[in-house]
Write an enzyme that holds these catalytic residues in place. Sequence first.
Site, PDB file in Angstrom:
ATOM      1  N   GLY A   1       7.280  11.452 -34.221  1.00 15.49           N
ATOM      2  CA  GLY A   1       7.596  10.183 -33.548  1.00 15.49           C
ATOM      3  C   GLY A   1       6.441   9.702 -32.702  1.00 15.49           C
ATOM      4  O   GLY A   1       5.318  10.199 -32.818  1.00 15.49           O
ATOM      5  N   ASN A   2       6.700   8.706 -31.894  1.00 20.46           N
ATOM      6  CA  ASN A   2       5.680   8.237 -30.954  1.00 20.46           C
ATOM      7  C   ASN A   2       6.372   7.805 -29.666  1.00 20.46           C
ATOM      8  O   ASN A   2       7.595   7.829 -29.566  1.00 20.46           O
ATOM      9  CB  ASN A   2       4.839   7.121 -31.579  1.00 20.46           C
ATOM     10  CG  ASN A   2       5.671   5.910 -31.933  1.00 20.46           C
ATOM     11  OD1 ASN A   2       6.218   5.261 -31.054  1.00 20.46           O
ATOM     12  ND2 ASN A   2       5.794   5.628 -33.237  1.00 20.46           N
TER      13      ASN A   2
END
Length: 410
Positions: free
Chosen positions: A209-210
């Site tokens: 993810g980020n």
Amino acid sequence: MGDLTGRRIVLGVTGGIAAYKAVEVCRHLVDAGAHVAPILTKGALRFVGSATFDALASERVQTSLWNEEHPIPHTRLGQGADAIVVCPATARLLADYRSGRSGDLLTATLLATRAPVIVCPAMHTEMWEQPAVQENVQVLAARGVEIVGPDEGRLAGGDVGAGRLAEPMVIVEAVERALSGGGRDLEGRTVLVTAGGTREPICPVRYIGNRSSGKQGHALAAEAAARGAKVLCVSTAPGHAPDASTIEVIAVETAAEMAAAVGHLAPGADYVFMAAAVADFRPVEVSDEKIKKADGLPEIRLEPTADILAELGRTRTSGQVIVGFAAETTDLRQNAAAKLAAKGADLIVANDVTAPDTGFDHDTNAVVLLDADGGEAEVPLAGKRQVARAVLDAAVDIRRRRMAGGGVGS
Ligand SMILES: Cc1cc2nc3c(=O)[nH]c(=O)nc-3n(C[C@H](O)[C@H](O)[C@H](O)COP(=O)(O)O)c2cc1C
């Protein structure tokens, strides 16, 4: 939604069955940052207790002109208000307000204000259709009072017809509009916004993810809706998306899901804002089962995801304005300019996510806007809603120039 932060709203509640729905309006206004001062008529107190409003609103309920704490409460409330909303408004309230009678605190406050007034009638269909009631409403509207509703639908006692109070969110939006000075430059337009960071699964438990929260994209969606647009908000954080009758939230998780949703919706949009942080890579294989520590270090092979912004640039419809976002850690302007050219976007909103209070998960942001005509503008550190306003202003300006034959990005 419009910015209600710190705005002083007098919420008038009169004695109709729908008085309980004013509780929800009160909560929405307070949640949006407004200072809400409730006035309940004696009639309203027969339907709802003041304790609920005392608990939810920003100050205690006022019910009487004769108040020991403040000798002239109607002028304090009326003169200090940024807007007054009466919800629900009985036939009695409409008649007294129309004829300038100030027999109670609410009508006196309505006469003692220069603030915009929003009135939301609710009553049985027979009452609503009475010529006297209709005339009162028309006279008030002609004087600049905004009349919201009523809707058709189920009424008290099992009846169905015109007279139902407008939906609470529609009432809140009317208050926001009144306070935004009526800037509805996106009326009739469809705006597509993406928000949040995508998640690329490795197994049922883990993902790549980020740090994007979706706050900037959601602020754009809210601002576009407040300016009259129909908004399609493709979000990886749908629970945090703004709640408005004109915002449709489409929940996605992965870059592929986001690409599919955008591909489907973009052809119908006048503006596309790609505020989401979309993964550039995803695991080639996704394990069906949790990868166990005991199995040793997993080897995760990556493959590129679809480039949504570049695809939008290739498939743009006529007149469409495409806005990309660039979160950078070095060489902000050079990287953003390269992205603008490579993707065929009309505008790039670039931010340096290493700067204090800027970018991921903060409530504030500072950005540089680069357009395809070589224009550059800096938006200094401000709330994400204010940044959204500046980004929308720039996009609207591009579309205007294009329509006038300026040819930016066309
Ligand atoms: C059960 C009941 C429901 C009522 N519902 C409404 C209504 O929905 N709309 C309305 O205009 N009046 C309604 N009325 C009449 C008002 O309560 C009445 O006109 C009252 O004087 C209004 O007072 P206010 O405007 O000072 O709050 C209702 C009355 C009763 C007893």
